[in-house]
Design a protein around this motif. Structure first.
Motif, PDB file in Angstrom:
ATOM      1  N   GLY A  20       0.795  -1.297  -0.065  1.00 15.26           N
ATOM      2  CA  GLY A  20      -0.005   0.054   0.022  1.00 15.26           C
ATOM      3  C   GLY A  20       0.777   1.331  -0.043  1.00 15.26           C
ATOM      4  O   GLY A  20       0.488   2.227  -0.197  1.00 15.26           O
ATOM      5  N   ARG A  21       2.122   1.113  -0.038  1.00 16.32           N
ATOM      6  CA  ARG A  21       3.153   2.051   0.098  1.00 16.32           C
ATOM      7  C   ARG A  21       2.763   3.188   1.139  1.00 16.32           C
ATOM      8  O   ARG A  21       2.937   4.513   0.919  1.00 16.32           O
ATOM      9  CB  ARG A  21       3.018   2.850  -1.179  1.00 16.32           C
ATOM     10  N   GLY A  30       3.559  13.505   3.775  1.00 15.43           N
ATOM     11  CA  GLY A  30       2.542  13.891   2.858  1.00 15.43           C
ATOM     12  C   GLY A  30       1.154  13.867   3.353  1.00 15.43           C
ATOM     13  O   GLY A  30       0.583  14.810   2.829  1.00 15.43           O
ATOM     14  N   ALA A  31       0.814  12.924   4.124  1.00 17.92           N
ATOM     15  CA  ALA A  31      -0.622  13.155   4.501  1.00 17.92           C
ATOM     16  C   ALA A  31      -0.666  14.317   5.668  1.00 17.92           C
ATOM     17  O   ALA A  31      -1.613  14.836   5.735  1.00 17.92           O
ATOM     18  CB  ALA A  31      -0.909  11.655   5.525  1.00 17.92           C
ATOM     19  N   ARG A  35      -1.148  16.623   1.305  1.00 20.75           N
ATOM     20  CA  ARG A  35      -0.787  16.665  -0.179  1.00 20.75           C
ATOM     21  C   ARG A  35      -0.993  15.224  -0.713  1.00 20.75           C
ATOM     22  O   ARG A  35      -1.128  15.104  -2.161  1.00 20.75           O
ATOM     23  CB  ARG A  35       0.543  17.145  -0.337  1.00 20.75           C
ATOM     24  N   ASP A  36      -0.704  14.136   0.223  1.00 19.21           N
ATOM     25  CA  ASP A  36      -0.771  12.911  -0.475  1.00 19.21           C
ATOM     26  C   ASP A  36      -1.762  11.968   0.581  1.00 19.21           C
ATOM     27  O   ASP A  36      -0.885  11.774   1.746  1.00 19.21           O
ATOM     28  CB  ASP A  36       0.643  12.180  -0.412  1.00 19.21           C
ATOM     29  N   THR A  38      -2.459   8.968   0.757  1.00 22.02           N
ATOM     30  CA  THR A  38      -2.274   7.472   0.613  1.00 22.02           C
ATOM     31  C   THR A  38      -2.704   6.830   2.216  1.00 22.02           C
ATOM     32  O   THR A  38      -3.407   5.613   2.170  1.00 22.02           O
ATOM     33  CB  THR A  38      -0.907   6.886   0.079  1.00 22.02           C
ATOM     34  N   ILE A  39      -2.004   7.136   3.141  1.00 18.33           N
ATOM     35  CA  ILE A  39      -1.947   6.578   4.467  1.00 18.33           C
ATOM     36  C   ILE A  39      -3.387   6.744   4.945  1.00 18.33           C
ATOM     37  O   ILE A  39      -4.149   5.959   5.617  1.00 18.33           O
ATOM     38  CB  ILE A  39      -0.972   7.039   5.427  1.00 18.33           C
ATOM     39  N   LEU A  40      -3.986   7.704   4.605  1.00 12.77           N
ATOM     40  CA  LEU A  40      -5.472   7.797   5.233  1.00 12.77           C
ATOM     41  C   LEU A  40      -6.345   6.955   4.326  1.00 12.77           C
ATOM     42  O   LEU A  40      -7.265   6.511   4.947  1.00 12.77           O
ATOM     43  CB  LEU A  40      -5.837   9.272   5.143  1.00 12.77           C
ATOM     44  N   LYS A  41      -6.270   6.798   3.227  1.00 11.66           N
ATOM     45  CA  LYS A  41      -7.002   5.888   2.391  1.00 11.66           C
ATOM     46  C   LYS A  41      -6.699   4.449   2.943  1.00 11.66           C
ATOM     47  O   LYS A  41      -7.793   3.598   3.022  1.00 11.66           O
ATOM     48  CB  LYS A  41      -6.644   5.954   0.848  1.00 11.66           C
ATOM     49  N   PHE A  42      -5.624   4.202   3.029  1.00  8.09           N
ATOM     50  CA  PHE A  42      -5.285   2.573   3.808  1.00  8.09           C
ATOM     51  C   PHE A  42      -5.896   2.584   4.984  1.00  8.09           C
ATOM     52  O   PHE A  42      -6.685   1.742   5.203  1.00  8.09           O
ATOM     53  CB  PHE A  42      -3.620   2.719   3.829  1.00  8.09           C
ATOM     54  N   MET A  43      -5.779   3.651   5.896  1.00  9.22           N
ATOM     55  CA  MET A  43      -6.264   3.438   7.358  1.00  9.22           C
ATOM     56  C   MET A  43      -7.712   3.426   7.391  1.00  9.22           C
ATOM     57  O   MET A  43      -8.238   2.658   8.108  1.00  9.22           O
ATOM     58  CB  MET A  43      -5.885   4.523   8.079  1.00  9.22           C
ATOM     59  N   PHE A 169     -10.906  13.065  -2.143  1.00  3.80           N
ATOM     60  CA  PHE A 169      -9.632  12.867  -2.058  1.00  3.80           C
ATOM     61  C   PHE A 169      -9.275  12.767  -3.751  1.00  3.80           C
ATOM     62  O   PHE A 169      -8.487  13.108  -4.268  1.00  3.80           O
ATOM     63  CB  PHE A 169      -9.131  11.693  -1.311  1.00  3.80           C
ATOM     64  N   VAL A 174      -5.366  14.009  -4.570  1.00  5.79           N
ATOM     65  CA  VAL A 174      -4.169  13.791  -3.393  1.00  5.79           C
ATOM     66  C   VAL A 174      -3.997  12.245  -2.973  1.00  5.79           C
ATOM     67  O   VAL A 174      -4.995  11.659  -3.297  1.00  5.79           O
ATOM     68  CB  VAL A 174      -4.718  14.631  -2.337  1.00  5.79           C
TER      69      VAL A 174
ATOM     70  N   PRO B   8      -4.410   1.762  -2.539  1.00  2.96           N
ATOM     71  CA  PRO B   8      -4.009   1.821  -1.206  1.00  2.96           C
ATOM     72  C   PRO B   8      -5.695   1.589  -0.594  1.00  2.96           C
ATOM     73  O   PRO B   8      -5.597   1.052   0.606  1.00  2.96           O
ATOM     74  CB  PRO B   8      -3.866   3.281  -0.878  1.00  2.96           C
ATOM     75  N   ALA B  11      -5.383  -2.425  -0.399  1.00  4.69           N
ATOM     76  CA  ALA B  11      -4.509  -2.948   0.386  1.00  4.69           C
ATOM     77  C   ALA B  11      -5.129  -2.602   1.929  1.00  4.69           C
ATOM     78  O   ALA B  11      -4.744  -3.346   2.754  1.00  4.69           O
ATOM     79  CB  ALA B  11      -2.974  -2.162   0.304  1.00  4.69           C
ATOM     80  N   GLY B  12      -5.811  -1.318   2.090  1.00  6.54           N
ATOM     81  CA  GLY B  12      -6.397  -1.139   3.364  1.00  6.54           C
ATOM     82  C   GLY B  12      -7.334  -2.044   3.689  1.00  6.54           C
ATOM     83  O   GLY B  12      -7.390  -2.642   4.927  1.00  6.54           O
ATOM     84  N   LEU B 142      -6.518   2.345  14.530  1.00  5.49           N
ATOM     85  CA  LEU B 142      -7.364   1.109  13.680  1.00  5.49           C
ATOM     86  C   LEU B 142      -8.347   0.344  14.582  1.00  5.49           C
ATOM     87  O   LEU B 142      -9.294   0.337  14.464  1.00  5.49           O
ATOM     88  CB  LEU B 142      -6.139   0.152  13.186  1.00  5.49           C
ATOM     89  N   VAL B 177       7.118  16.553  -2.028  1.00 12.33           N
ATOM     90  CA  VAL B 177       7.133  15.766  -0.902  1.00 12.33           C
ATOM     91  C   VAL B 177       7.052  14.247  -1.496  1.00 12.33           C
ATOM     92  O   VAL B 177       7.467  13.202  -0.900  1.00 12.33           O
ATOM     93  CB  VAL B 177       6.430  15.836   0.220  1.00 12.33           C
TER      94      VAL B 177
END
Lengths: 174, 178
Positions: A20-21, A30-31, A35-36, A38-43, A169, A174, B8, B11-12, B142, B177
């Motif tokens: 999931g990078r 980035g979150a 700006r990015d 990704t981690i919020l989409k994953f979480m 998003f 983003v 993502p 994967a999430g 989580l 970034v």
């Protein structure tokens, strides 16, 4: 047995975190710079699936909940401290090990710092227990419990809000 | 935005499925539900490290008495994360030996000592906060939100509130970034 199960879960979790990078310093910062996402989409995806799954299994007594206490000052204050340190460190406790696994070996400094932080906390704990933890302590409460409704009356609107956020998003790219 | 790796959202969602499966399997085989979490292990690690030099001091501490140094489910899970991330990065060749993160280098330079100092200080503050809040983005974020725990919402507001503010102070001038 519990060690083996922990290891298996961890290997699978680490694999998904890396694919999931979400492990990289750039993704975490980035979150926080909005700006990015990704981690919020994953979480949030993990939370939606987990929330539905656990709330199906819990009434069948196939899992039991363990709710953490809401000592408001401690949880919010601790959360704010974590956030400030997180921006500098660039990892969560869990993702630091994953980052090390994908070769970002500077994560060892973050892990070292976290062990130091845990040691300092243990020294402060006897004092904190008598003070901060007694301030505004609401006990082990859940949102459906506070609202006095069935959990699904929270799960459905919560899911709708998260899906709207996902749409935002994607629109913003983003 | 350049995207590599898996979607993502997918994967999430799989990680959510993993959390539920793991909760059900541990409930059945161990008799207690194990939920994802990470920061308690750092307390156990601190207890183990301090025990080497000041055993009596550690044994007298009430917080270490509740979190004795041992390899439990969570510690093994963290070890597993390292292995799983290594395997995943190997399969798509995204494994990189990196001494200083690119964003940090752009802002604070390439000196390993500066990065180490920042990460140790940031890590110490973050972990003190995580223990005070009784959880990190895994335990509160989580597992807490999956159970709709009020503490999960409070903690997440704190994590991201302060994180967004601190990141903007540190890195707002960094154009690229990602």
């Amino acid at each position: 047995m519990d060690r083996l199960l922990g290891l298996i879960t961890g290997v699978a979790f680490g694999f998904l975190l890396q694919k999931g990078r979400v492990l990289r310093y750039e993704k975490q910062v980035g979150a926080m710079l909005l700006r990015d996402m990704t981690i919020l989409k994953f979480m949030l995806s993990a939370i939606l699936v987990g929330m539905v799954g656990l709330h199906i299994l819990q009434p069948l007594e196939l899992v039991s909940f363990s709710i953490k206490g809401s000592a408001v000052v401690a949880v919010l204050g601790g959360g704010l401290l974590f956030g400030a340190g997180w921006a500098v460190m660039g990892y969560c406790p869990g993702t630091s090990l994953g980052a090390l696994g994908e070769g970002r070996w500077h994560a060892i400094w973050a892990m070292l710092g976290m062990v130091v932080g845990a040691a300092l906390f243990a020294e402060a704990y006897p004092w904190l227990e008598r003070t901060v933890y007694t301030w505004l302590d609401l006990g082990k409460i859940t949102l459906p419990g506070v609202l006095r409704v069935n959990a699904w009356f929270v799960i459905v609107p919560f899911t709708a809000i998260v899906l709207a956020l996902f749409r935002l998003f994607e629109r913003k790219g983003v | 935005m350049k995207r590599d790796g898996w979607n993502p959202y997918l994967a999430g969602a799989l990680a959510g499925l993993l959390a539920v499966t793991s909760a059900a399997v541990t409930t059945r085989t161990l008799g207690r539900t194990q939920l994802l979490g990470a920061s308690t292990t750092f307390v156990r690690a601190a207890a183990a490290a301090e025990s080497a030099v000041a055993r009596e001091h550690v044994e007298a501490n009430p917080y270490f008495q509740r979190n004795r140094p041992r390899l439990d489910w969570q510690a093994m899970m963290l070890g597993g994360i390292l292995i799983g991330a290594f395997a995943a990065s190997w399969t798509d060749r995204s494994f990189r030996l990196e001494a200083v993160p690119p964003v940090w280098r752009e802002r604070f330079g390439n000196r390993i000592g500066v990065r180490a100092l920042g990460a140790v200080l940031g890590g110490a503050v973050a972990m003190f906060g995580a223990r005070l809040a009784d959880g990190c983005p895994s335990g509160h974020g989580l597992s807490g939100l999956m159970q709709l725990s009020v503490s999960g919402f409070l903690a997440m507001a704190g994590f991201f509130g302060a994180g967004v503010l601190a990141a903007h102070i540190l890195f707002r001038r960094q154009k690229e970034v990602v």
